[in-house]
Design a protein around this motif. Structure first.
Motif, PDB file in Angstrom:
ATOM      1  N   TYR A  83      26.157  23.210  38.513  1.00  0.00           N
ATOM      2  CA  TYR A  83      26.753  24.426  37.965  1.00  0.00           C
ATOM      3  C   TYR A  83      28.110  24.741  38.585  1.00  0.00           C
ATOM      4  CZ  TYR A  83      25.607  26.911  42.290  1.00  0.00           C
ATOM      5  OH  TYR A  83      25.559  27.301  43.602  1.00  0.00           O
ATOM      6  N   GLU A  84      28.843  25.592  37.867  1.00  0.00           N
ATOM      7  CA  GLU A  84      30.049  26.254  38.373  1.00  0.00           C
ATOM      8  C   GLU A  84      29.904  27.734  38.057  1.00  0.00           C
ATOM      9  OE1 GLU A  84      33.997  24.672  37.395  1.00  0.00           O
ATOM     10  OE2 GLU A  84      34.574  26.736  36.864  1.00  0.00           O
ATOM     11  N   SER A  85      30.083  28.574  39.044  1.00  0.00           N
ATOM     12  CA  SER A  85      29.941  30.022  38.864  1.00  0.00           C
ATOM     13  C   SER A  85      31.161  30.708  39.466  1.00  0.00           C
ATOM     14  CB  SER A  85      28.663  30.523  39.543  1.00  0.00           C
ATOM     15  OG  SER A  85      28.476  31.901  39.320  1.00  0.00           O
ATOM     16  N   GLY A  86      31.667  31.711  38.782  1.00  0.00           N
ATOM     17  CA  GLY A  86      32.865  32.360  39.304  1.00  0.00           C
ATOM     18  C   GLY A  86      33.099  33.736  38.723  1.00  0.00           C
ATOM     19  N   TYR A  87      34.052  34.447  39.302  1.00  0.00           N
ATOM     20  CA  TYR A  87      34.479  35.751  38.806  1.00  0.00           C
ATOM     21  C   TYR A  87      35.922  35.982  39.213  1.00  0.00           C
ATOM     22  CZ  TYR A  87      33.009  37.007  43.593  1.00  0.00           C
ATOM     23  OH  TYR A  87      32.825  37.036  44.952  1.00  0.00           O
ATOM     24  N   SER A  88      36.630  36.756  38.397  1.00  0.00           N
ATOM     25  CA  SER A  88      38.027  37.058  38.693  1.00  0.00           C
ATOM     26  C   SER A  88      38.151  38.164  39.727  1.00  0.00           C
ATOM     27  CB  SER A  88      38.766  37.460  37.416  1.00  0.00           C
ATOM     28  OG  SER A  88      38.186  38.628  36.855  1.00  0.00           O
ATOM     29  N   THR A  89      37.159  39.017  39.789  1.00  0.00           N
ATOM     30  CA  THR A  89      37.123  40.082  40.788  1.00  0.00           C
ATOM     31  C   THR A  89      35.676  40.488  40.972  1.00  0.00           C
ATOM     32  OG1 THR A  89      38.181  42.178  41.453  1.00  0.00           O
ATOM     33  CG2 THR A  89      37.324  42.060  39.216  1.00  0.00           C
ATOM     34  N   PRO A  90      35.253  40.892  42.173  1.00  0.00           N
ATOM     35  CA  PRO A  90      33.857  41.295  42.360  1.00  0.00           C
ATOM     36  C   PRO A  90      33.510  42.515  41.515  1.00  0.00           C
ATOM     37  CG  PRO A  90      34.995  41.028  44.473  1.00  0.00           C
ATOM     38  CD  PRO A  90      36.039  41.003  43.409  1.00  0.00           C
ATOM     39  N   ASN A  91      32.233  42.692  41.279  1.00  0.00           N
ATOM     40  CA  ASN A  91      31.776  43.918  40.631  1.00  0.00           C
ATOM     41  C   ASN A  91      32.141  45.096  41.521  1.00  0.00           C
ATOM     42  OD1 ASN A  91      29.794  46.168  40.209  1.00  0.00           O
ATOM     43  ND2 ASN A  91      29.166  44.844  38.537  1.00  0.00           N
ATOM     44  N   ARG A  92      32.924  46.031  40.994  1.00  0.00           N
ATOM     45  CA  ARG A  92      33.336  47.197  41.786  1.00  0.00           C
ATOM     46  C   ARG A  92      33.323  48.436  40.912  1.00  0.00           C
ATOM     47  NH1 ARG A  92      38.450  44.372  42.311  1.00  0.00           N
ATOM     48  NH2 ARG A  92      38.236  44.473  44.571  1.00  0.00           N
ATOM     49  N   ARG A  93      33.154  49.574  41.555  1.00  0.00           N
ATOM     50  CA  ARG A  93      33.112  50.842  40.822  1.00  0.00           C
ATOM     51  C   ARG A  93      34.441  51.095  40.133  1.00  0.00           C
ATOM     52  NH1 ARG A  93      30.241  55.655  44.069  1.00  0.00           N
ATOM     53  NH2 ARG A  93      30.325  56.457  41.939  1.00  0.00           N
ATOM     54  N   MET A  94      34.346  51.810  39.011  1.00  0.00           N
ATOM     55  CA  MET A  94      35.524  52.096  38.211  1.00  0.00           C
ATOM     56  C   MET A  94      36.525  52.955  38.984  1.00  0.00           C
ATOM     57  SD  MET A  94      37.163  52.002  35.253  1.00  0.00           S
ATOM     58  CE  MET A  94      35.999  51.630  33.946  1.00  0.00           C
ATOM     59  N   SER A  95      37.787  52.527  38.974  1.00  0.00           N
ATOM     60  CA  SER A  95      38.885  53.308  39.533  1.00  0.00           C
ATOM     61  C   SER A  95      40.081  53.110  38.623  1.00  0.00           C
ATOM     62  CB  SER A  95      39.217  52.855  40.956  1.00  0.00           C
ATOM     63  OG  SER A  95      40.409  53.469  41.406  1.00  0.00           O
ATOM     64  N   VAL A  96      40.602  54.190  38.067  1.00  0.00           N
ATOM     65  CA  VAL A  96      41.697  54.087  37.109  1.00  0.00           C
ATOM     66  C   VAL A  96      42.908  53.405  37.741  1.00  0.00           C
ATOM     67  CG1 VAL A  96      43.292  55.390  35.662  1.00  0.00           C
ATOM     68  CG2 VAL A  96      40.902  56.097  35.816  1.00  0.00           C
ATOM     69  N   GLY A  97      43.189  53.716  39.009  1.00  0.00           N
ATOM     70  CA  GLY A  97      44.326  53.099  39.677  1.00  0.00           C
ATOM     71  C   GLY A  97      44.191  51.601  39.805  1.00  0.00           C
ATOM     72  N   ASN A  98      42.982  51.119  40.067  1.00  0.00           N
ATOM     73  CA  ASN A  98      42.764  49.677  40.224  1.00  0.00           C
ATOM     74  C   ASN A  98      42.953  48.911  38.921  1.00  0.00           C
ATOM     75  OD1 ASN A  98      42.206  49.848  42.943  1.00  0.00           O
ATOM     76  ND2 ASN A  98      39.987  49.937  42.671  1.00  0.00           N
ATOM     77  N   LEU A  99      42.678  49.563  37.771  1.00  0.00           N
ATOM     78  CA  LEU A  99      42.732  48.865  36.492  1.00  0.00           C
ATOM     79  C   LEU A  99      44.109  48.290  36.200  1.00  0.00           C
ATOM     80  CD1 LEU A  99      40.604  51.228  34.210  1.00  0.00           C
ATOM     81  CD2 LEU A  99      39.894  49.089  35.277  1.00  0.00           C
ATOM     82  N   PHE A 100      45.158  48.906  36.759  1.00  0.00           N
ATOM     83  CA  PHE A 100      46.526  48.451  36.505  1.00  0.00           C
ATOM     84  C   PHE A 100      47.058  47.560  37.632  1.00  0.00           C
ATOM     85  CE2 PHE A 100      45.867  52.399  34.207  1.00  0.00           C
ATOM     86  CZ  PHE A 100      46.371  52.102  32.956  1.00  0.00           C
ATOM     87  N   ASP A 101      46.202  47.235  38.585  1.00  0.00           N
ATOM     88  CA  ASP A 101      46.587  46.401  39.719  1.00  0.00           C
ATOM     89  C   ASP A 101      46.317  44.939  39.370  1.00  0.00           C
ATOM     90  OD1 ASP A 101      46.893  45.039  42.110  1.00  0.00           O
ATOM     91  OD2 ASP A 101      45.883  46.561  43.322  1.00  0.00           O
ATOM     92  N   SER A 102      47.387  44.136  39.217  1.00  0.00           N
ATOM     93  CA  SER A 102      47.218  42.736  38.830  1.00  0.00           C
ATOM     94  C   SER A 102      46.552  41.912  39.911  1.00  0.00           C
ATOM     95  CB  SER A 102      48.579  42.118  38.479  1.00  0.00           C
ATOM     96  OG  SER A 102      49.462  42.178  39.599  1.00  0.00           O
TER      97      SER A 102
END
Length: 476
Positions: free
Chosen positions: A240-259
């Motif tokens: 297998y190969e398993s991955g994610y672009s970012t860990p599961n984290r609580r919603m934060s509006v400021g983070n959504l625009f952070d590349s």
């Protein structure tokens, strides 16, 4: 009705196979769809039928009959929640329904946040919309494993399976938001001929992907010891190969625009519509501005673009195990925590960063809309995946779908019966969508809400809107 107001919205859960974020059943073809049609074809904003229209909140997703048995213990929005929560996602997702029969699996949920459109005179209109969408795509997930996910491994409801072959598989969860600006203009307005065009530009942000893909030689489902109630899933030779672009984290509006935390990108939609004939012109009341065409031909391209991931806290792990055993506890860990949960149970080699470009659900839509008699229409539409890439399981997609939709409509209300022929389905899905003043409710497959039709689910939308009509007397 000149103005209608929205009050509240419903919150539920869903899962779907093979249909990506379908447009609202019926309303994507309506002359009074406004904002809801604009996401399918932005040319509707040309020669607008509303002075303004406001969507306060709309929720969409797919459900099946189990939803109504466990209401309150599930969520419409599982594919969206998966990026920001691990709370009871396994239980929430078990009431979701597939819109296609067997393989592949596709789950979707959508939130249309407050949005608005405005007429700029008689021939032009603009719209600003904010949406959040989530998808779960699965390929080559055996029916027996899908069944044990629903029935559990600790209830005695999962039948044994012995030494079945498997092969390559993938399971992908993605979610993103987009802020879009749309324009539509009417270029031709003479009796019997009306041509409209439109375009949309979208900024995509807050995107997250998590996935598991690999190859399994064989699998079995066997009872544990002498207890007929307890079973386990056994997998031979899993790579297998398993991955994610970012860990599961609580919603934060400021983070959504952070590349550095979420993916982002750009996309566009293009559309046109051409109305031919003026058959019903003399059968309308003096202030009635309903369409008088005989046939409307239209086409559009939607979601032409991609998401780029260059996040700083991504992770990709590869591994192989000869004998994998999954019981109910492990099943729930994987379901709640996704690839992160899988990695914790079955560690692999040292991780690397995830950096890829993933295509949005690009689609080509063609339609012919015939006004059989005044106020009654028959719509024929075809949706096809646009420029698919082989060997790219992370690319989002739409199904190849042909829809026949009889509908009644006027300014204040409408009723449609979409009949969908989705590639891979063994029979058509018969839906129902109603628009009554400020409220609309739509289902793509009514039979999917009944236990006898539980093999497939139904797309459902619920929302409220407000508008003011663009009338002839207002123009005069």
């Amino acid at each position: 009705m000149k103005t209608s107001l929205l009050t509240a919205a419903l919150f539920m859960l869903t899962t779907v196979r093979y249909v990506v974020a379908q447009q609202i059943p019926g309303l994507q073809f309506s002359n009074y769809g406004g904002l809801y049609r604009a996401t399918y074809n932005p040319s509707v904003l040309g020669g607008p039928r509303h002075k303004f229209q406001v969507n306060i909140l709309t929720l969409g997703g797919s459900i099946k009959y189990r939803y109504f048995r466990f209401i309150g213990e599930n969520s419409f929005l599982y594919p969206v929640l998966a990026a920001h929560s691990t709370e009871e996602l396994y239980g929430r997702s078990r009431t979701m329904g597939s819109l296609t029969y067997k393989d592949p699996i596709f789950l979707t949920g959508e939130i249309r946040w407050p949005s608005a459109s405005f007429a700029l005179g008689k021939y032009h209109g603009v719209a600003i919309q904010l949406r959040t969408r989530g998808f779960v795509q699965g390929r080559n997930i055996p029916a027996a494993i899908d069944n044990l996910y629903i029935k559990r491994l600790d209830t005695g409801s999962t039948p044994p399976v012995s030494n079945e072959s498997w092969g390559d598989f993938s399971l992908v969860q993605q979610s993103f938001s987009d802020l879009s600006f749309s324009w539509g203009g009417q270029l031709l307005d003479i009796e019997g001929h009306k041509l409209r065009v439109g375009a949309t530009v979208k900024r995509v942000f807050g995107a997250r992907v998590a996935y598991l893909k690999g190859n399994a030689d064989r699998y079995s489902i066997n009872p544990v010891g002498n207890d007929p109630e307890i079973s386990q899933l056994e997998i031979d030779r899993l790579v297998y190969e398993s991955g994610y672009s970012t860990p599961n984290r609580r919603m934060s509006v400021g983070n959504l625009f952070d590349s550095g935390k979420y993916g982002s990108g750009w996309a566009y939609d293009l559309g046109f519509s051409y109305e031919l004939g003026a058959v019903w012109k003399d059968r309308k009341e003096v202030y009635n501005d309903s369409p008088d065409y005989f046939v409307r031909l239209a086409g559009s391209l939607t979601d032409i673009g991609s998401v780029k991931y260059k996040t700083s806290d991504s992770k990709v792990v590869t591994g192989s195990h000869n004998d994998v055993v999954i019981r109910q506890t492990e099943l729930e860990t994987i379901s709640d925590r996704g690839p992160e949960g899988f990695m914790s149970l079955f560690p692999g080699d040292s991780g690397t960063a995830f950096a890829q470009t993933v295509r949005l659900p690009q689609a080509l839509h063609l339609e012919a809309d015939v006004q059989v008699f005044h106020g009654f229409f028959l719509n024929l539409s075809q949706t096809s995946r646009f420029k698919s890439r082989s060997g790219r399981p992370l690319d989002m997609y739409v199904p190849n779908t042909f829809i026949i939709t009889p509908r009644f409509e006027d300014e204040d209300s409408g009723l449609s019966f979409p009949i969908s022929f989705i590639q891979g389905n063994n029979r058509p899905s018969i839906g129902l969508a109603g628009h009554f003043g400020p409220v609309f409710l739509g289902f793509s497959n009514v039979n999917g809400l009944m236990k006898s039709g539980g093999a497939r689910g139904s797309m459902m939308y619920i929302g409220f809107t407000a508008w003011k009509a663009y009338r002839k007397k207002d123009k005069d």
